[in-house]
Scaffold this active site. Structure first.
Site, PDB file in Angstrom:
ATOM      1  N   ASN A   9       0.873  -1.184   0.000  1.00  0.00           N
ATOM      2  CA  ASN A   9       0.000   0.000   0.000  1.00  0.00           C
ATOM      3  C   ASN A   9       0.902   1.224   0.000  1.00  0.00           C
ATOM      4  OD1 ASN A   9      -1.818   2.035   0.491  1.00  0.00           O
ATOM      5  ND2 ASN A   9      -2.279   1.427   2.607  1.00  0.00           N
ATOM      6  N   LYS A  11       0.110   4.236  -0.245  1.00  0.00           N
ATOM      7  CA  LYS A  11      -0.552   5.425   0.329  1.00  0.00           C
ATOM      8  C   LYS A  11      -0.285   6.636  -0.588  1.00  0.00           C
ATOM      9  CE  LYS A  11       0.095   3.368   4.821  1.00  0.00           C
ATOM     10  NZ  LYS A  11      -0.005   3.536   6.255  1.00  0.00           N
ATOM     11  N   HIS A  96      -9.558   1.196   4.773  1.00  0.00           N
ATOM     12  CA  HIS A  96      -8.301   1.394   5.508  1.00  0.00           C
ATOM     13  C   HIS A  96      -8.561   2.336   6.680  1.00  0.00           C
ATOM     14  CE1 HIS A  96      -4.205   2.546   6.455  1.00  0.00           C
ATOM     15  NE2 HIS A  96      -3.821   1.461   5.806  1.00  0.00           N
ATOM     16  N   GLU A  98      -6.939   4.699   7.851  1.00  0.00           N
ATOM     17  CA  GLU A  98      -6.692   6.125   7.584  1.00  0.00           C
ATOM     18  C   GLU A  98      -7.901   6.757   6.900  1.00  0.00           C
ATOM     19  OE1 GLU A  98      -2.944   5.568   5.563  1.00  0.00           O
ATOM     20  OE2 GLU A  98      -2.021   4.994   7.473  1.00  0.00           O
ATOM     21  N   GLU A 168      -5.725  -5.103  10.453  1.00  0.00           N
ATOM     22  CA  GLU A 168      -4.700  -4.090  10.681  1.00  0.00           C
ATOM     23  C   GLU A 168      -4.980  -3.377  12.000  1.00  0.00           C
ATOM     24  OE1 GLU A 168      -2.672  -2.840   6.863  1.00  0.00           O
ATOM     25  OE2 GLU A 168      -4.418  -1.562   7.025  1.00  0.00           O
ATOM     26  N   GLY A 174       2.216   2.036  10.866  1.00  0.00           N
ATOM     27  CA  GLY A 174       3.183   3.124  10.747  1.00  0.00           C
ATOM     28  C   GLY A 174       3.841   3.504  12.058  1.00  0.00           C
ATOM     29  N   SER A 214       3.135  -2.387  10.477  1.00  0.00           N
ATOM     30  CA  SER A 214       4.588  -2.454  10.707  1.00  0.00           C
ATOM     31  C   SER A 214       5.169  -3.833  10.408  1.00  0.00           C
ATOM     32  CB  SER A 214       4.925  -1.987  12.124  1.00  0.00           C
ATOM     33  OG  SER A 214       4.530  -0.644  12.309  1.00  0.00           O
TER      34      SER A 214
HETATM   35  C1  PEP Z   1      -0.949   0.055   6.124  1.00  0.00           C
HETATM   36  O1  PEP Z   1      -1.116   1.262   6.139  1.00  0.00           O
HETATM   37  O2  PEP Z   1      -1.764  -0.671   5.526  1.00  0.00           O
HETATM   38  C2  PEP Z   1       0.209  -0.472   6.827  1.00  0.00           C
HETATM   39  C3  PEP Z   1       0.193  -1.717   7.182  1.00  0.00           C
HETATM   40  O3  PEP Z   1       1.229   0.412   7.080  1.00  0.00           O
HETATM   41  P1  PEP Z   1       2.646   0.070   7.774  1.00  0.00           P
HETATM   42  O4  PEP Z   1       3.140  -1.219   7.174  1.00  0.00           O
HETATM   43  O5  PEP Z   1       3.510   1.233   7.416  1.00  0.00           O
HETATM   44  O6  PEP Z   1       2.389  -0.058   9.234  1.00  0.00           O
END
Ligand code: PEP
Length: 251
Positions: A9, A11, A96, A98, A168, A174, A214
Site C-alpha cells: 500500500n 498510500k 483502511h 486512515e 490491521e 506506521g 509495521s
Molecule cells: C498500512 O497502512 O496498511 C500499513 C500496514 O502500514 P505500515 O506497514 O507502514 O504499518
C-alpha cells in the site's frame, strides 16, 4: 484453497516516475522466481494506468487504495470502481483505517464501495482493526466482528468468497509496533470463525486474511508462519524494493 498475498500500500507516496521506477525494479526482482504468494501493488489513482501498462499481471498484480461509493455522475474528485477496472486494476483496498479516521468512512459507505468493487470484478482488500484503547480494553474481537458484520454480512456467500480481509490493528500502522505473532494468530482465527459462523467453514477456509501493521523483513516470516495469517498488507516497507522483497519471499 485460499491464496497467500503480499500487497504493498503505497498510500500518498511516490510521484509517477518514482512509482514506475519501483514497479520496474519489482518486476525484474520477481521475474523467473517461483513465489509462494501473489504480489500486489496498490498505487495512487493517477499511477494506475501507467503501472498497468508496465507489469506482467501474472507476476505483479495491480490495486487501488479506494473507490467511490457511487456509480458515476456529479461527484467531483471521486473515482469510480468502473474507472479503476478500466485501467487494469484487479484489487482495491477498502476501509483502511486512515480513510475511516481522516475521511469519515463508515460501514454504510464501505458497504456500497464493496458492492461496486465486486460488480466491476475488483477484489476488495477490506481492512478491519481496533485502535489502541480498544485493544487495551480487550475489545478487539468485538470491534473486528462488528466491522465485518456491518459492512459485509449483507453479501451473498458467493460474493463474500471474492473478498480478501486485512486485519490491521490501528496501533501498529506506521508506528513500528507490530502485533506479536500470537496476537495476530489469535485474532485471525477469530475473524475466520466469525466468517464461518455466517457463511460456513468452506467460505471461511477459502478467505485470505492478511496482517498489516509495521510488517517488515524481520517479522514477516514469523507472522506468515501462523495457520490463519495468509500474507500481509504492507505500508512503509512497500516503498523500497529491498524492504519489500524480503517480505514477498517470507513465505
Ligand atoms: C498500512 O497502512 O496498511 C500499513 C500496514 O502500514 P505500515 O506497514 O507502514 O504499518
Amino acid at each position: 484453497m485460499r491464496k497467500n498475498i503480499v500487497a504493498g500500500n503505497w498510500k500518498m507516496n511516490k510521484n509517477l516516475q518514482e512509482g514506475l521506477d519501483l514497479v520496474k525494479e519489482l518486476q525484474s526482482a520477481v521475474f523467473g522466481k517461483t513465489l509462494k504468494c501473489d504480489v500486489v501493488v496498490c498505487t495512487p489513482f493517477v499511477h494506475l494506468a501507467s503501472v498497468s501498462g508496465l507489469i506482467d499481471k501474472n507476476k505483479v498484480k495491480l490495486g487501488a487504495q479506494n473507490c467511490a461509493d457511487k456509480v458515476s455522475g456529479a461527484y467531483t474528485g471521486e473515482v469510480s470502481a468502473e474507472m479503476l477496472a478500466s485501467t487494469g486494476a484487479q484489487y482495491v483496498i477498502l476501509g483502511h483505517s486512515e480513510r475511516r479516521a481522516y475521511y469519515g468512512e463508515t460501514s454504510v459507505t464501505l458497504s456500497e464501495k464493496v458492492k461496486l468493487a465486486l460488480a466491476n470484478k475488483l477484489t476488495p482488500i477490506f481492512c478491519i482493526g481496533e485502535v489502541l484503547a480498544e485493544r487495551e480494553a480487550g475489545k478487539q474481537n468485538t470491534v473486528v466482528k462488528t466491522q465485518i458484520e456491518e459492512a459485509l454480512f449483507d453479501l451473498s456467500a458467493d460474493d463474500f468468497g471474492k473478498i480478501v480481509l486485512a486485519y490491521e490493528p490501528v496501533w501498529a500502522i506506521g508506528t513500528g509496533k507490530t502485533a506479536t505473532s500470537a496476537q495476530a494468530q489469535e485474532i485471525h482465527a477469530h475473524i475466520r470463525q466469525t466468517v464461518a459462523a455466517k457463511y460456513g467453514q468452506t467460505v471461511a477456509d477459502n478467505t485470505s486474511i492478511l496482517y498489516g501493521g509495521s510488517c517488515n523483513a524481520g517479522n514477516a516470516k514469523e507472522l506468515f508462519a501462523n495457520p490463519d495469517v495468509d500474507g500481509g498488507l504492507i505500508g512503509g516497507a512497500a516503498l523500497k524494493l529491498d524492504t519489500f522483497m524480503p517480505i514477498v519471499e517470507a513465505f
